[in-house]
Scaffold this motif. Structure first.
Motif, short mmCIF file in Angstrom:
data_model
loop_
_atom_site.label_atom_id
_atom_site.label_comp_id
_atom_site.label_asym_id
_atom_site.label_seq_id
_atom_site.Cartn_x
_atom_site.Cartn_y
_atom_site.Cartn_z
N ALA A 1 32.11 -41.79 7.38
CA ALA A 1 33.11 -42.04 6.34
C ALA A 1 32.53 -41.80 4.96
CB ALA A 1 33.65 -43.47 6.46
N VAL A 2 31.33 -42.31 4.71
CA VAL A 2 30.71 -42.12 3.39
C VAL A 2 30.34 -40.64 3.19
CG1 VAL A 2 28.73 -42.68 1.93
CG2 VAL A 2 29.90 -44.49 3.20
N ALA A 3 29.78 -40.01 4.21
CA ALA A 3 29.38 -38.61 4.09
C ALA A 3 30.57 -37.72 3.73
CB ALA A 3 28.72 -38.13 5.38
N SER A 4 31.74 -38.06 4.24
CA SER A 4 32.93 -37.24 3.94
C SER A 4 33.34 -37.33 2.49
CB SER A 4 34.09 -37.65 4.85
OG SER A 4 34.60 -38.90 4.48
N THR A 5 32.84 -38.34 1.75
CA THR A 5 33.20 -38.49 0.33
C THR A 5 32.18 -37.87 -0.61
OG1 THR A 5 32.07 -40.62 0.01
CG2 THR A 5 34.34 -40.68 0.87
N LEU A 6 31.02 -37.46 -0.08
CA LEU A 6 29.97 -36.91 -0.93
C LEU A 6 30.32 -35.50 -1.38
CD1 LEU A 6 26.80 -38.01 1.08
CD2 LEU A 6 27.84 -39.15 -0.89
N ARG A 7 29.93 -35.16 -2.57
CA ARG A 7 30.14 -33.82 -3.12
C ARG A 7 28.81 -33.31 -3.67
NH1 ARG A 7 33.62 -34.51 -0.29
NH2 ARG A 7 35.78 -34.95 -0.73
#
Length: 111
Positions: free
Chosen positions: A73-79
């Motif tokens: 979930a957190v990785a999907s928000t990283l840019r």
């Protein structure tokens, strides 16, 4: 996520502290930068992760599943964004230089 441990070494009276950062396969934007990324724990799961009790064998899978879901979930928000190549030289960079993390245009902007 990490592990903190306190131990004494070979009869030494002084306590030693070690800290381990738990990593996993890089996902999404983190995987574009490196093949490993930290395991992430969100505030909603802190109480589970920080519980001081020893896990029973039947609880381990649940905690690992929680870490997997949280990390994805957190990785999907990283840019990501390109930054100066100066960050790659730990011998010469100035860690206080905020410019090291400023976005640069692709194909240029290297200092």
């Amino acid at each position: 996520a990490g592990l903190l441990a306190f131990h004494r070494q070979d009869g030494d009276e002084q306590w030693r502290t070690t800290f381990t950062i738990i990593t996993r396969t890089g996902e999404d934007a983190a995987g574009e930068v490196h093949d490993r990324m930290p395991v992430f724990v969100t505030p909603a799961s802190w109480s589970t992760w920080l519980a001081p009790e020893k896990l029973e064998k039947d609880q381990v899978g649940d905690v690992l599943d929680l870490l997997d879901v949280e990390s994805r979930a957190v990785a999907s928000t990283l840019r990501t964004r390109p930054v100066s190549r100066a960050v790659n030289n730990v011998r010469t960079l100035d860690r206080r230089d905020a410019g090291l993390i400023e976005a640069v245009t692709r194909g240029g902007g290297d200092r």
